[in-house]
Design a protein around this motif. Structure first.
Motif, short mmCIF file in Angstrom:
data_model
loop_
_atom_site.label_atom_id
_atom_site.label_comp_id
_atom_site.label_asym_id
_atom_site.label_seq_id
_atom_site.Cartn_x
_atom_site.Cartn_y
_atom_site.Cartn_z
N GLY A 32 0.80 -1.22 0.00
CA GLY A 32 0.00 0.00 0.00
C GLY A 32 0.84 1.27 0.00
O GLY A 32 0.41 2.30 0.49
N VAL A 33 2.05 1.18 -0.54
CA VAL A 33 2.92 2.36 -0.60
C VAL A 33 2.44 3.25 -1.74
O VAL A 33 2.29 2.79 -2.86
N THR A 34 2.19 4.50 -1.42
CA THR A 34 1.75 5.43 -2.47
C THR A 34 2.96 6.02 -3.17
O THR A 34 4.04 6.11 -2.60
N ARG A 35 2.78 6.39 -4.40
CA ARG A 35 3.85 6.93 -5.21
C ARG A 35 3.35 8.16 -5.95
O ARG A 35 2.24 8.17 -6.46
N THR A 36 4.18 9.16 -5.98
CA THR A 36 3.84 10.37 -6.71
C THR A 36 4.41 10.24 -8.12
O THR A 36 5.61 9.98 -8.26
N PRO A 37 3.58 10.39 -9.13
CA PRO A 37 4.08 10.27 -10.51
C PRO A 37 5.17 11.31 -10.78
O PRO A 37 5.13 12.43 -10.28
N THR A 38 6.15 10.91 -11.58
CA THR A 38 7.25 11.81 -11.92
C THR A 38 6.90 12.73 -13.08
O THR A 38 7.53 13.76 -13.26
N GLY A 39 5.92 12.31 -13.88
CA GLY A 39 5.57 13.08 -15.07
C GLY A 39 6.33 12.60 -16.30
O GLY A 39 6.08 13.07 -17.40
N VAL A 40 7.26 11.68 -16.12
CA VAL A 40 8.00 11.09 -17.24
C VAL A 40 7.40 9.70 -17.45
O VAL A 40 7.55 8.83 -16.60
N ALA A 41 6.74 9.53 -18.57
CA ALA A 41 5.96 8.31 -18.81
C ALA A 41 6.79 7.03 -18.65
O ALA A 41 6.34 6.07 -18.02
N ASP A 42 7.99 7.01 -19.20
CA ASP A 42 8.82 5.79 -19.12
C ASP A 42 9.18 5.47 -17.67
O ASP A 42 9.13 4.32 -17.25
N ILE A 43 9.56 6.48 -16.92
CA ILE A 43 9.94 6.27 -15.52
C ILE A 43 8.73 5.83 -14.70
O ILE A 43 8.81 4.90 -13.90
N ASP A 44 7.59 6.48 -14.92
CA ASP A 44 6.38 6.10 -14.20
C ASP A 44 5.97 4.67 -14.51
O ASP A 44 5.52 3.94 -13.62
N ALA A 45 6.17 4.24 -15.74
CA ALA A 45 5.83 2.86 -16.11
C ALA A 45 6.73 1.87 -15.36
O ALA A 45 6.25 0.84 -14.88
N TRP A 46 8.02 2.19 -15.23
CA TRP A 46 8.93 1.30 -14.49
C TRP A 46 8.56 1.27 -13.02
O TRP A 46 8.58 0.21 -12.39
N LEU A 47 8.21 2.41 -12.47
CA LEU A 47 7.84 2.43 -11.06
C LEU A 47 6.51 1.70 -10.83
O LEU A 47 6.33 1.04 -9.80
N ASP A 48 5.60 1.80 -11.79
CA ASP A 48 4.34 1.05 -11.69
C ASP A 48 4.60 -0.45 -11.70
O ASP A 48 3.87 -1.23 -11.09
N ARG A 49 5.64 -0.86 -12.40
CA ARG A 49 5.99 -2.29 -12.48
C ARG A 49 6.30 -2.86 -11.10
O ARG A 49 6.12 -4.05 -10.85
N LEU A 50 6.77 -2.01 -10.18
CA LEU A 50 7.06 -2.49 -8.83
C LEU A 50 5.82 -3.07 -8.15
O LEU A 50 5.93 -3.96 -7.32
N ALA A 51 4.64 -2.60 -8.53
CA ALA A 51 3.40 -3.12 -7.94
C ALA A 51 3.20 -4.59 -8.27
O ALA A 51 2.49 -5.29 -7.56
N ASP A 52 3.85 -5.08 -9.32
CA ASP A 52 3.73 -6.51 -9.67
C ASP A 52 4.26 -7.39 -8.55
O ASP A 52 3.81 -8.52 -8.37
N ALA A 53 5.21 -6.88 -7.79
CA ALA A 53 5.78 -7.67 -6.69
C ALA A 53 4.76 -7.90 -5.59
O ALA A 53 4.87 -8.87 -4.83
N ASP A 54 3.75 -7.05 -5.49
CA ASP A 54 2.72 -7.21 -4.45
C ASP A 54 1.95 -8.51 -4.60
O ASP A 54 1.38 -9.00 -3.64
#
Length: 94
Positions: A32-54
């Protein structure tokens, strides 16, 4: 029939013991860790990938973390390859 012996009852098949059930790991729960989008689509997509570990057992986290690390490292490396602004002209000699 007289004198016939009754058939013995079948022995019960043992089920999982209470100890085995207690030792079974619980399903992973999202952190349930919240994340603030960076505004850079590629970076945000990689950070969203971390949710797969949940949704994976701990043994599957390493693959996700390595994948994200590789993607972020490649994004940083790509920044070094882009041409930057031209260097400023040296000051004019008097």
């Amino acid at each position: 029939m007289e004198g016939a012996r009754p058939e013995p009852a079948p022995e019960p098949v043992p089920g999982p013991s209470a100890d085995a059930e207690a030792a079974r790991p619980a399903d992973p729960a999202p952190l349930g860790v919240t994340r603030t989008p960076t505004g850079v689509a590629d970076i945000d997509a990689w950070l969203d990938r971390l949710a797969d570990a949940d949704h994976l057992a701990a043994s599957g986290h390493l693959e996700v973390y390595e994948d994200v690390h590789r993607g972020l490292r490649d994004a940083l490396t790509a920044l070094d390859r882009r041409p930057g602004p031209p260097a400023p002209a040296p000051p004019a000699a008097p």
